[in-house]
Design a protein around this motif. Sequence first.
Motif, PDB file in Angstrom:
ATOM      1  N   GLN A 245       0.848  -1.181  -0.150  1.00  0.00           N
ATOM      2  CA  GLN A 245      -0.020  -0.023   0.008  1.00  0.00           C
ATOM      3  C   GLN A 245       0.876   1.438  -0.065  1.00  0.00           C
ATOM      4  OE1 GLN A 245      -3.355  -0.573   2.772  1.00  0.00           O
ATOM      5  NE2 GLN A 245      -2.925   1.713   3.266  1.00  0.00           N
ATOM      6  N   THR A 246       0.637   2.010  -0.818  1.00  0.00           N
ATOM      7  CA  THR A 246       1.426   3.248  -1.097  1.00  0.00           C
ATOM      8  C   THR A 246       0.754   4.509  -0.161  1.00  0.00           C
ATOM      9  OG1 THR A 246       0.153   4.245  -3.139  1.00  0.00           O
ATOM     10  CG2 THR A 246       2.184   2.683  -3.245  1.00  0.00           C
ATOM     11  N   TYR A 247       1.531   5.747  -0.114  1.00  0.00           N
ATOM     12  CA  TYR A 247       0.827   6.795   0.506  1.00  0.00           C
ATOM     13  C   TYR A 247      -0.307   7.323  -0.015  1.00  0.00           C
ATOM     14  CZ  TYR A 247       0.927  11.721   2.040  1.00  0.00           C
ATOM     15  OH  TYR A 247       0.611  12.881   2.494  1.00  0.00           O
ATOM     16  N   PRO A 248      -0.550   7.600  -1.292  1.00  0.00           N
ATOM     17  CA  PRO A 248      -1.646   7.831  -2.027  1.00  0.00           C
ATOM     18  C   PRO A 248      -2.771   6.836  -1.720  1.00  0.00           C
ATOM     19  CG  PRO A 248      -0.050   8.364  -3.585  1.00  0.00           C
ATOM     20  CD  PRO A 248       0.573   7.597  -2.480  1.00  0.00           C
ATOM     21  N   ASP A 249      -2.564   5.304  -1.775  1.00  0.00           N
ATOM     22  CA  ASP A 249      -3.779   4.530  -1.426  1.00  0.00           C
ATOM     23  C   ASP A 249      -3.992   4.631  -0.164  1.00  0.00           C
ATOM     24  OD1 ASP A 249      -2.810   3.006  -3.810  1.00  0.00           O
ATOM     25  OD2 ASP A 249      -1.523   1.721  -2.783  1.00  0.00           O
ATOM     26  N   SER A 250      -2.963   5.139   0.997  1.00  0.00           N
ATOM     27  CA  SER A 250      -3.875   5.352   2.541  1.00  0.00           C
ATOM     28  C   SER A 250      -4.602   6.605   2.345  1.00  0.00           C
ATOM     29  CB  SER A 250      -2.344   5.520   3.292  1.00  0.00           C
ATOM     30  OG  SER A 250      -1.588   4.376   3.157  1.00  0.00           O
ATOM     31  N   GLN A 251      -4.064   7.357   1.721  1.00  0.00           N
ATOM     32  CA  GLN A 251      -5.144   8.819   1.668  1.00  0.00           C
ATOM     33  C   GLN A 251      -6.424   8.328   1.183  1.00  0.00           C
ATOM     34  OE1 GLN A 251      -2.254  11.028  -0.704  1.00  0.00           O
ATOM     35  NE2 GLN A 251      -2.205  12.642   0.774  1.00  0.00           N
ATOM     36  N   ASN A 252      -6.347   7.620   0.278  1.00  0.00           N
ATOM     37  CA  ASN A 252      -7.703   7.500  -0.717  1.00  0.00           C
ATOM     38  C   ASN A 252      -8.534   6.243   0.279  1.00  0.00           C
ATOM     39  OD1 ASN A 252      -7.299   8.656  -2.881  1.00  0.00           O
ATOM     40  ND2 ASN A 252      -6.346   6.993  -3.945  1.00  0.00           N
ATOM     41  N   LEU A 253      -8.061   5.276   0.832  1.00  0.00           N
ATOM     42  CA  LEU A 253      -8.850   4.522   1.835  1.00  0.00           C
ATOM     43  C   LEU A 253      -9.598   5.377   2.989  1.00  0.00           C
ATOM     44  CD1 LEU A 253      -6.433   1.627   2.562  1.00  0.00           C
ATOM     45  CD2 LEU A 253      -8.623   1.569   1.373  1.00  0.00           C
ATOM     46  N   PHE A 254      -8.765   6.257   3.392  1.00  0.00           N
ATOM     47  CA  PHE A 254      -9.321   6.881   4.563  1.00  0.00           C
ATOM     48  C   PHE A 254     -10.382   8.121   4.046  1.00  0.00           C
ATOM     49  CE2 PHE A 254      -9.675  10.943   7.452  1.00  0.00           C
ATOM     50  CZ  PHE A 254     -10.133  10.266   8.438  1.00  0.00           C
ATOM     51  N   THR A 255     -10.081   8.849   2.791  1.00  0.00           N
ATOM     52  CA  THR A 255     -11.206   9.654   2.560  1.00  0.00           C
ATOM     53  C   THR A 255     -12.287   9.001   1.719  1.00  0.00           C
ATOM     54  OG1 THR A 255      -9.837  10.074   0.442  1.00  0.00           O
ATOM     55  CG2 THR A 255      -9.422  11.624   2.122  1.00  0.00           C
ATOM     56  N   LEU A 256     -12.347   7.981   1.332  1.00  0.00           N
ATOM     57  CA  LEU A 256     -13.464   7.178   0.734  1.00  0.00           C
ATOM     58  C   LEU A 256     -14.120   6.484   1.826  1.00  0.00           C
ATOM     59  CD1 LEU A 256     -11.561   5.502  -2.249  1.00  0.00           C
ATOM     60  CD2 LEU A 256     -13.320   7.399  -2.275  1.00  0.00           C
ATOM     61  N   GLY A 257     -13.841   6.638   2.951  1.00  0.00           N
ATOM     62  CA  GLY A 257     -14.648   6.418   4.272  1.00  0.00           C
ATOM     63  C   GLY A 257     -14.415   4.770   4.232  1.00  0.00           C
ATOM     64  N   ARG A 258     -13.398   4.301   3.979  1.00  0.00           N
ATOM     65  CA  ARG A 258     -13.059   2.773   4.112  1.00  0.00           C
ATOM     66  C   ARG A 258     -12.273   2.238   5.215  1.00  0.00           C
ATOM     67  NH1 ARG A 258     -10.929   0.563  -1.303  1.00  0.00           N
ATOM     68  NH2 ARG A 258     -10.766  -1.454   0.076  1.00  0.00           N
ATOM     69  N   ALA A 259     -11.406   3.459   5.765  1.00  0.00           N
ATOM     70  CA  ALA A 259     -10.864   3.332   7.147  1.00  0.00           C
ATOM     71  C   ALA A 259     -11.178   4.348   8.224  1.00  0.00           C
ATOM     72  CB  ALA A 259      -9.268   3.517   6.665  1.00  0.00           C
ATOM     73  N   ALA A 260     -11.283   3.719   9.433  1.00  0.00           N
ATOM     74  CA  ALA A 260     -11.606   4.546  10.693  1.00  0.00           C
ATOM     75  C   ALA A 260     -10.760   5.436  11.156  1.00  0.00           C
ATOM     76  CB  ALA A 260     -12.162   3.745  11.633  1.00  0.00           C
ATOM     77  N   ILE A 261      -9.339   5.333  11.119  1.00  0.00           N
ATOM     78  CA  ILE A 261      -8.452   6.118  11.662  1.00  0.00           C
ATOM     79  C   ILE A 261      -7.159   6.345  10.547  1.00  0.00           C
ATOM     80  CG2 ILE A 261      -6.679   6.276  13.608  1.00  0.00           C
ATOM     81  CD1 ILE A 261      -8.397   4.670  15.351  1.00  0.00           C
ATOM     82  N   TYR A 262      -6.490   7.307  10.586  1.00  0.00           N
ATOM     83  CA  TYR A 262      -5.488   7.784   9.798  1.00  0.00           C
ATOM     84  C   TYR A 262      -4.479   8.307  10.605  1.00  0.00           C
ATOM     85  CZ  TYR A 262      -2.894   9.711   5.830  1.00  0.00           C
ATOM     86  OH  TYR A 262      -1.785   9.986   4.684  1.00  0.00           O
ATOM     87  N   PRO A 263      -3.247   7.560  10.649  1.00  0.00           N
ATOM     88  CA  PRO A 263      -1.901   8.292  11.326  1.00  0.00           C
ATOM     89  C   PRO A 263      -1.526   9.488  10.429  1.00  0.00           C
ATOM     90  CG  PRO A 263      -1.895   5.757  11.100  1.00  0.00           C
ATOM     91  CD  PRO A 263      -2.813   6.240  10.249  1.00  0.00           C
ATOM     92  N   ALA A 264      -1.613  10.570  11.116  1.00  0.00           N
ATOM     93  CA  ALA A 264      -1.364  11.864  10.297  1.00  0.00           C
ATOM     94  C   ALA A 264      -0.299  12.859  10.503  1.00  0.00           C
ATOM     95  CB  ALA A 264      -2.654  12.421  10.102  1.00  0.00           C
ATOM     96  N   GLY A 265      -0.197  13.645   9.329  1.00  0.00           N
ATOM     97  CA  GLY A 265       0.609  14.788   9.439  1.00  0.00           C
ATOM     98  C   GLY A 265      -0.517  15.964   9.229  1.00  0.00           C
ATOM     99  N   SER A 266      -0.372  17.069   9.953  1.00  0.00           N
ATOM    100  CA  SER A 266      -1.326  18.180   9.708  1.00  0.00           C
ATOM    101  C   SER A 266      -1.556  18.725   8.330  1.00  0.00           C
ATOM    102  CB  SER A 266      -1.160  19.358  10.627  1.00  0.00           C
ATOM    103  OG  SER A 266       0.015  19.849  10.527  1.00  0.00           O
TER     104      SER A 266
END
Length: 419
Positions: A245-266
Motif C-alpha cells: 500500500q502506497t501513501y496515496p492508497d492510504s489517503q484514498n482509503l481514509f477519504t473514501l470512508g473505508r478506514a476509521a483512523i489515519y495516522p497523520a501529519g497536519s
Amino acid sequence: MTRTTMKGLLLASSILGSAGLAHAQDVTLTIESWRNDDLAIWQEKLIPAFEAKNPGIKVVFSPSAPTEYNAALNAKLDAGSAGDLITCRPFDASLELYNKKHLADLTGLPGMENFSDVAKAAWTTDDGKTTFCVPMASVIHGFIYNKDAFDQLGLSVPTTEEEFFAVLDKIKVDGNYIPMAMGTKDLWEAATMGYQNIGPNYWKGEEGRLALLKGEQKLTDEPWVEPLRVLAKWKDYLGDGFEAQTYPDSQNLFTLGRAAIYPAGSWEISGFNTQAQFKMGAFPPPVKKAGDTCYISDHNDIGIGLNAKSANADAAKTFLSWVASPEFADIYANALPGFFSLNSTPVKMTDPLAQEFVSWREKCKPTIRSTYQILSRGTPNLENETWVESANVINGTDTPEEAAKKLQDGLDSWFKPVK
C-alpha cells in the motif's frame, strides 16, 4: 533670467526632487520560495497586509518549482542574482547556506523573541548561538479519525495506549472499516506517521532527543525501543495487503470512508477537507498511562531569511520583523490550515480540524523529529534508515530490538556526540 526660464528651472528641480524622493523611499523586495502553491495567498493576503502598513516597500513573491528550488536558489546565490528574502527549508540545507555566508545573522532581529528555542532549532547553528531564519510554520503529528464511524460504533477518542488498541480491536471485530489506513511500501510513512508520531511520548520529546545528540542515550535504550514495540502491534490493524500500500492508497482509503483512523501529519487537513464526505476529528498520540505528560511532534517545516548580499537589507529586516509578528502568524496559519505558526502568541484557527491539532500545544510538550538535527548528516543516514526499520518492524521482518540495534550501529559508525 526670464520668467519662463525660472519656471523651467523650478519645474526641473521639482521633478528631480520628486524622483529622488521616490527612489529613496520605494524599495522592491523579492522572495525566493519553493511553495508555488502559496502564490495566491501571498499576493492576495500577506503582501497587501504588509504593504498597507509599510508604504514605500513593495514585495514580490517569486517561487520556483519545489523540486528545482534548492539547485536554482544555489545557482542564483552563487551568481549574486538571488532575491532579498530566502524561504528556508529546515535544518541542514539552510545551515549550509548560512555557513557559506549566503544567509545573514538574524539573532537580534526585532520579533525574534516571539519564538521558543524549539521553534528556532531548525534555523539555528549547532552551538545554539546564531539564528539565521525567522520561523514561519510547523506541521503537527497525530491521528485523524472518521467521526461518523466512531459514532456508528459507539467509540470514544482514546487517550492512553491501552484505550487506543481497545478502539482498534472494536473496529476490527465490527468489520465495516479498516481500523487504520497506513501502508509500508513507501517506507517514510511508517517512520513519519508511525515512529516519529508516537515516539515522543516514550523518549519524552526534547529531553530524549537532546540526550541522543549528547550521547547520553542510545537508540537501543528502552525509551527508543518501546515505541518500535508498539508500532509492531499496528500490523494487525492495517488491513490486507498493507505491505504493498502506497501513501496515496492510504489517503484514498481514509477519504473514501473505508478506514476509521489515519495516522497523520497536519498537512493533510486541506486535502481531506475537500475529499472526505464525512465528519472528521483528531486526537494526539495516546500516552502510555493516564496522567502521563503528553508530547507531540510539532516539526519545524518552513522559515524565511535574509540574503546576506541584499541591497535592501533594512527594508528586508522590516519585512522579516513583520513575519515574526502575531499579525503575520494569524493570516498565514488560517490561510494554510495544517501549517501552524511557530509564534509564541497562540493563533485561533478558523478551521475546526486545524484548531484541534494546534490546541494540543496547550497541554502537550512540543518536540521535533528526532532524526532531523545533526543525526542524518552522515552515512548511513539515520532518517532514511529509520524509514526502513520502522517498515520492517511493522512488516515483521525485524524485531524492535533488531531494528534498534541496526539504527544505533549505523549511527555509531560516523556520529560523535555533541558536547
